[in-house]
Design an enzyme around this catalytic site. Structure first.
Site, PDB file in Angstrom:
ATOM      1  N   ASP A   7       0.840  -1.366  -0.003  1.00 50.05           N
ATOM      2  CA  ASP A   7       0.204  -0.249  -0.127  1.00 50.05           C
ATOM      3  C   ASP A   7       0.764   1.350   0.164  1.00 50.05           C
ATOM      4  O   ASP A   7       1.908   1.430   1.152  1.00 50.05           O
ATOM      5  CB  ASP A   7      -1.571   0.180   0.861  1.00 50.05           C
ATOM      6  CG  ASP A   7      -2.120   1.312   1.311  1.00 50.05           C
ATOM      7  OD1 ASP A   7      -1.862   1.266   0.214  1.00 50.05           O
ATOM      8  OD2 ASP A   7      -1.673   1.122   2.468  1.00 50.05           O
ATOM      9  N   GLU A  66      -0.520  -1.608  -5.281  1.00 53.21           N
ATOM     10  CA  GLU A  66      -1.990  -0.563  -5.244  1.00 53.21           C
ATOM     11  C   GLU A  66      -1.768   0.529  -6.511  1.00 53.21           C
ATOM     12  O   GLU A  66      -0.656   1.607  -5.668  1.00 53.21           O
ATOM     13  CB  GLU A  66      -2.643  -0.225  -4.102  1.00 53.21           C
ATOM     14  CG  GLU A  66      -4.147  -0.078  -3.986  1.00 53.21           C
ATOM     15  CD  GLU A  66      -4.979   1.049  -3.311  1.00 53.21           C
ATOM     16  OE1 GLU A  66      -6.032   1.412  -2.343  1.00 53.21           O
ATOM     17  OE2 GLU A  66      -4.452   0.275  -1.460  1.00 53.21           O
ATOM     18  N   ASP A 139      -3.086   0.609   7.247  1.00 46.80           N
ATOM     19  CA  ASP A 139      -1.799   0.640   5.825  1.00 46.80           C
ATOM     20  C   ASP A 139      -1.649  -0.924   5.211  1.00 46.80           C
ATOM     21  O   ASP A 139      -1.226  -1.472   5.130  1.00 46.80           O
ATOM     22  CB  ASP A 139      -0.534   1.785   6.083  1.00 46.80           C
ATOM     23  CG  ASP A 139      -1.121   3.202   6.363  1.00 46.80           C
ATOM     24  OD1 ASP A 139      -1.406   3.723   5.620  1.00 46.80           O
ATOM     25  OD2 ASP A 139      -1.069   3.222   7.293  1.00 46.80           O
TER      26      ASP A 139
END
Length: 162
Positions: A7, A66, A139
């Site tokens: 992330d 991501e 996260d």
């Protein structure tokens, strides 16, 4: 297959490592943090060094990251984009097998609903991985969600390769 989910961020980069060949899939998860008092080059160097450590220790075969989404704060998006560039470069140097997923794709893979709330995704991370609690920080849970998303996508059919 050992998958490193990421992330991306600037101050906090979530990571989650799963091994799909094991019953207890979770290998490790956490966050790379960079001190706000450090300059941009120092923070980017710290991100690269931390990722190198993760690659050396866990030897992931695949990286799932991501994609960025729109930020309202122009200054923040530039810093996050610069950090993401370092992250992608490090992943290319240390692994070379990188896939990207949008937040919508990740939510769809985990919940069946592309517009799922963050709490629903976190609950599914906990349930799919058989964890006692939702991983913290958020996260790290998000990074595990990216790794799970990749594990549920056949690489031979995957169109998300960087």
């Amino acid at each position: 297959m050992v998958i490193l989910g990421i992330d991306p961020g600037y101050a906090i980069i979530g990571y989650g490592i799963i091994d799909t060949s094991k019953k207890d899939m979770v290998v490790d998860y956490g966050a790379i943090t960079t001190p706000k008092e450090d300059s941009l080059p120092v923070r980017l160097e710290a991100i690269d060094a931390s990722l190198k450590y993760l690659f050396d220790k866990f030897k992931p075969e695949v990286v799932a990251i991501e994609e960025l989404f729109y930020f309202k704060n122009q200054k923040t998006i530039i810093q996050v984009a610069q950090a993401r560039g370092v992250i992608v470069l490090a992943c290319q140097k240390y692994c070379g097998n990188i896939y990207e997923y949008t937040p919508l794709q990740i939510k769809q893979a985990l919940t069946g609903q592309g517009r799922a709330e963050k709490a629903q995704v976190q609950y599914m991370v906990k349930a799919i991985l058989g964890l006692n609690s939702i991983p913290k920080p958020d996260d790290a849970a998000d990074a595990l969600a990216v790794a799970i998303c990749h594990s549920q996508t056949s690489p031979s059919l995957n169109q998300n390769k960087v």
